[in-house]
Structures are given as C-alpha cells and as structure tokens.
Motif scaffolding. Sequence first.
Motif, PDB file in Angstrom:
ATOM      1  N   SER A  22       0.813  -1.222   0.000  1.00  0.00           N
ATOM      2  CA  SER A  22       0.000   0.000   0.000  1.00  0.00           C
ATOM      3  C   SER A  22       0.845   1.269   0.000  1.00  0.00           C
ATOM      4  CB  SER A  22      -0.942   0.000   1.212  1.00  0.00           C
ATOM      5  OG  SER A  22      -0.203   0.104   2.433  1.00  0.00           O
ATOM      6  N   SER A  23       2.090   1.150   0.436  1.00  0.00           N
ATOM      7  CA  SER A  23       2.957   2.336   0.474  1.00  0.00           C
ATOM      8  C   SER A  23       3.755   2.526  -0.810  1.00  0.00           C
ATOM      9  CB  SER A  23       3.925   2.221   1.665  1.00  0.00           C
ATOM     10  OG  SER A  23       4.796   1.107   1.501  1.00  0.00           O
ATOM     11  N   ILE A  24       3.559   1.651  -1.790  1.00  0.00           N
ATOM     12  CA  ILE A  24       4.305   1.717  -3.051  1.00  0.00           C
ATOM     13  C   ILE A  24       3.377   2.267  -4.121  1.00  0.00           C
ATOM     14  CG2 ILE A  24       5.613   0.396  -4.743  1.00  0.00           C
ATOM     15  CD1 ILE A  24       6.242  -1.593  -2.473  1.00  0.00           C
ATOM     16  N   ASN A  25       3.735   3.417  -4.665  1.00  0.00           N
ATOM     17  CA  ASN A  25       2.814   4.181  -5.507  1.00  0.00           C
ATOM     18  C   ASN A  25       2.397   3.484  -6.795  1.00  0.00           C
ATOM     19  OD1 ASN A  25       2.800   6.314  -3.677  1.00  0.00           O
ATOM     20  ND2 ASN A  25       4.538   7.337  -4.666  1.00  0.00           N
ATOM     21  N   ASP A  26       3.298   2.716  -7.398  1.00  0.00           N
ATOM     22  CA  ASP A  26       2.981   2.146  -8.713  1.00  0.00           C
ATOM     23  C   ASP A  26       2.470   0.711  -8.639  1.00  0.00           C
ATOM     24  OD1 ASP A  26       5.395   1.080  -7.948  1.00  0.00           O
ATOM     25  OD2 ASP A  26       6.300   1.164  -9.937  1.00  0.00           O
ATOM     26  N   ILE A  27       2.097   0.244  -7.453  1.00  0.00           N
ATOM     27  CA  ILE A  27       1.538  -1.100  -7.282  1.00  0.00           C
ATOM     28  C   ILE A  27       0.099  -0.988  -6.784  1.00  0.00           C
ATOM     29  CG2 ILE A  27       1.734  -3.315  -6.097  1.00  0.00           C
ATOM     30  CD1 ILE A  27       4.018  -2.807  -8.002  1.00  0.00           C
ATOM     31  N   MET A  28      -0.807  -1.669  -7.469  1.00  0.00           N
ATOM     32  CA  MET A  28      -2.215  -1.661  -7.080  1.00  0.00           C
ATOM     33  C   MET A  28      -2.674  -3.099  -6.832  1.00  0.00           C
ATOM     34  SD  MET A  28      -5.610  -0.480  -9.230  1.00  0.00           S
ATOM     35  CE  MET A  28      -5.083   1.235  -9.331  1.00  0.00           C
ATOM     36  N   VAL A  29      -3.111  -3.383  -5.601  1.00  0.00           N
ATOM     37  CA  VAL A  29      -3.668  -4.700  -5.289  1.00  0.00           C
ATOM     38  C   VAL A  29      -5.120  -4.722  -5.743  1.00  0.00           C
ATOM     39  CG1 VAL A  29      -4.196  -6.373  -3.490  1.00  0.00           C
ATOM     40  CG2 VAL A  29      -2.115  -4.989  -3.324  1.00  0.00           C
ATOM     41  N   VAL A  30      -5.423  -5.543  -6.742  1.00  0.00           N
ATOM     42  CA  VAL A  30      -6.773  -5.573  -7.313  1.00  0.00           C
ATOM     43  C   VAL A  30      -7.567  -6.794  -6.848  1.00  0.00           C
ATOM     44  CG1 VAL A  30      -6.128  -4.226  -9.332  1.00  0.00           C
ATOM     45  CG2 VAL A  30      -5.922  -6.730  -9.404  1.00  0.00           C
ATOM     46  N   GLY A  31      -6.954  -7.634  -6.020  1.00  0.00           N
ATOM     47  CA  GLY A  31      -7.697  -8.782  -5.516  1.00  0.00           C
ATOM     48  C   GLY A  31      -6.850  -9.671  -4.632  1.00  0.00           C
ATOM     49  N   GLU A  32      -7.526 -10.502  -3.849  1.00  0.00           N
ATOM     50  CA  GLU A  32      -6.870 -11.481  -2.991  1.00  0.00           C
ATOM     51  C   GLU A  32      -7.577 -12.822  -3.148  1.00  0.00           C
ATOM     52  OE1 GLU A  32      -6.564 -10.288   1.067  1.00  0.00           O
ATOM     53  OE2 GLU A  32      -5.792  -8.276   0.606  1.00  0.00           O
ATOM     54  N   ALA A  33      -6.839 -13.901  -2.846  1.00  0.00           N
ATOM     55  CA  ALA A  33      -7.422 -15.241  -2.902  1.00  0.00           C
ATOM     56  C   ALA A  33      -6.788 -16.087  -1.818  1.00  0.00           C
ATOM     57  CB  ALA A  33      -7.186 -15.870  -4.276  1.00  0.00           C
ATOM     58  N   GLU A  34      -7.571 -17.019  -1.271  1.00  0.00           N
ATOM     59  CA  GLU A  34      -7.064 -17.861  -0.193  1.00  0.00           C
ATOM     60  C   GLU A  34      -6.804 -19.293  -0.633  1.00  0.00           C
ATOM     61  OE1 GLU A  34     -11.352 -19.119   1.858  1.00  0.00           O
ATOM     62  OE2 GLU A  34     -10.039 -17.639   2.825  1.00  0.00           O
ATOM     63  N   ASN A  35      -7.064 -19.609  -1.920  1.00  0.00           N
ATOM     64  CA  ASN A  35      -6.763 -20.945  -2.433  1.00  0.00           C
ATOM     65  C   ASN A  35      -6.563 -20.867  -3.947  1.00  0.00           C
ATOM     66  OD1 ASN A  35      -9.416 -21.244  -3.791  1.00  0.00           O
ATOM     67  ND2 ASN A  35     -10.215 -21.449  -1.701  1.00  0.00           N
ATOM     68  N   GLY A  36      -6.158 -21.997  -4.524  1.00  0.00           N
ATOM     69  CA  GLY A  36      -5.825 -22.012  -5.938  1.00  0.00           C
ATOM     70  C   GLY A  36      -6.981 -21.713  -6.862  1.00  0.00           C
ATOM     71  N   ILE A  37      -8.152 -22.269  -6.567  1.00  0.00           N
ATOM     72  CA  ILE A  37      -9.320 -22.039  -7.419  1.00  0.00           C
ATOM     73  C   ILE A  37      -9.687 -20.562  -7.436  1.00  0.00           C
ATOM     74  CG2 ILE A  37     -11.770 -22.540  -7.722  1.00  0.00           C
ATOM     75  CD1 ILE A  37      -9.963 -24.840  -8.443  1.00  0.00           C
ATOM     76  N   GLN A  38      -9.715 -19.936  -6.269  1.00  0.00           N
ATOM     77  CA  GLN A  38      -9.996 -18.503  -6.200  1.00  0.00           C
ATOM     78  C   GLN A  38      -8.947 -17.703  -6.963  1.00  0.00           C
ATOM     79  OE1 GLN A  38     -10.480 -17.050  -2.213  1.00  0.00           O
ATOM     80  NE2 GLN A  38     -12.204 -18.391  -1.732  1.00  0.00           N
ATOM     81  N   ALA A  39      -7.693 -18.130  -6.864  1.00  0.00           N
ATOM     82  CA  ALA A  39      -6.609 -17.409  -7.528  1.00  0.00           C
ATOM     83  C   ALA A  39      -6.799 -17.401  -9.034  1.00  0.00           C
ATOM     84  CB  ALA A  39      -5.264 -18.043  -7.176  1.00  0.00           C
ATOM     85  N   ILE A  40      -7.122 -18.554  -9.606  1.00  0.00           N
ATOM     86  CA  ILE A  40      -7.312 -18.637 -11.062  1.00  0.00           C
ATOM     87  C   ILE A  40      -8.508 -17.798 -11.482  1.00  0.00           C
ATOM     88  CG2 ILE A  40      -7.777 -20.200 -12.983  1.00  0.00           C
ATOM     89  CD1 ILE A  40      -6.361 -22.390 -11.274  1.00  0.00           C
ATOM     90  N   ARG A  41      -9.610 -17.903 -10.714  1.00  0.00           N
ATOM     91  CA  ARG A  41     -10.803 -17.115 -11.041  1.00  0.00           C
ATOM     92  C   ARG A  41     -10.507 -15.614 -10.979  1.00  0.00           C
ATOM     93  NH1 ARG A  41     -14.054 -18.735  -7.155  1.00  0.00           N
ATOM     94  NH2 ARG A  41     -14.950 -20.460  -8.341  1.00  0.00           N
ATOM     95  N   LYS A  42      -9.785 -15.204  -9.926  1.00  0.00           N
ATOM     96  CA  LYS A  42      -9.474 -13.786  -9.764  1.00  0.00           C
ATOM     97  C   LYS A  42      -8.551 -13.300 -10.881  1.00  0.00           C
ATOM     98  CE  LYS A  42     -10.714 -11.850  -6.669  1.00  0.00           C
ATOM     99  NZ  LYS A  42     -11.922 -11.024  -6.410  1.00  0.00           N
TER     100      LYS A  42
END
Length: 253
Positions: A22-42
């Motif tokens: 959050s303190s790095i200006n050129d990085i935007m977190v657009v999603g999180e996932a807690e497992n592999g299936i969520q990660a692929i979907r996200k």
Amino acid sequence: MIRCIIVDDEKPARDELAYLLSSINDIMVVGEAENGIQAIRKAIEEKPQLVFLDVNMPGINGIDVAKELTALEPKPLIVFITAYDSYALSAFEVSAFDYLLKPVSEERLKNSLDRIRSMVSSREARVLDKLDKLSGELGLSRSTRIVGYQNGMLFPIELDEILFLTLEEKNTIVVCERGKFQINGTLSELQEKLSDRRFFRSHKSYIVNLDRIDSIEPWFNSTYNIHIKGIDETIPVSRTYAKAFKEAMNILM
C-alpha cells in the motif's frame, strides 16, 4: 501502474503483504485469494500483471496454480511466497521470476519489485518451463487434478474422473461423467502434463483414459473404436496410434 493479486491461505500473511504494498505508488492490489481455485478465477477476472503466490496451499499447490496462470493471456508474472529456506529456492533466482521468504521484509519486497518493473516492461516472463523443475526441488507431489471451465465457473477435476479429452470448435475439452469442461492448453501440452500411462493419445483429436474403456471394436485398416461405459460417443484409434494401442492394452490377436 502494476496491477497485482495476493494469493495465500493465511489471511494475516495476505494482510501484511497488502500493507507493505500500500505504500508503493505504482503497485495496485486488485484482488486477494485464499486458495488455488480462487486465484485462477481472480486472475481471469482482473487480468493482473503480477501475482504474489504462496507455494504451499491446501488443494492445488502454488506450483500447479502457476501452471494454470501462465496459460492465460496476458501472462502474469509470478512471485512465489514461501517459508522454505533460501538454499532450497536457489532455482528461483533467475530473471524471469522471484520469491519472497516469509515473513516478507520491506527491503526484500522493494528489491523484488525493482526486478519486476523491468520484467513487466519487457514482458519476458519465461516461467512455465521452470515449474516442473521447481516442483521436484521443492519436494511437491505431482498434481492429481486439473482445472476446467464451464459457464464462467472453475471446477477442479480429479484425473480419475477423466473419460477422455478432445477438441470441439478448436477448444480443448475434458469429458467426465459429470459433464464437459474447457481446459487451457493444446492436447499435446495436456498429454505431456498428464504424463500418466493411463492416458493414451489415440487420435490427433483424442486422448483417452485407458482405465475407463468398456469395450474395443476392431475397425477398418487395422484401426479400432473405443467404447466408454456410460457414454454414447465412440473414440477412434487411428492407424498412427494403433500399434502402440495394441501394446498398451495387451491385444494379442
């Protein structure tokens, strides 16, 4: 701006990394996932340029998730997050990707992002060919499942479920008793990925699970038709693969 998602089965670990980013200006977190299936979907939904990916997760491990992610277009860069000692991760130290050792330090993260910025700009993310080697070095077992797509949803498919794989309208399809699912990759890529003796390439458009064969019908010009129990579709064995098929099935006549 570099769009990223964070994948980790431990929420405190996700929160800590999100806080650092959050303190790095050129990085935007657009999603999180807690497992592999969520990660692929996200990743499909958000199309991130960068994925922070935990190695050890229940269900689908991080190495196998990375294989699915690198089949997407555009391909995201992968930064593995792991609690493994650094000596076991020397293979990660290549220009194509990086790793972060838990707990993630701010200095190490910034150093990694310096490398990532260069990679994002050049789009030289040569990750896929490293993943099988990494699986062996990390002592991770070979995956017993693949992930299919149907009606906008992702479904983990155990290898034992697979009846056969084929092509439909240039899409690669896996057929199970519970339906048909689209799979990333060509039949040749999947044949190599499955690398299991039960899966046999019987035709340029078919890979069949030998364990699910109900009967075999001799056909013209020394070819065969395969019948799978419970489905009407007939799987051809072309002349190109007929000899190997006879050997695989111990057909002596």
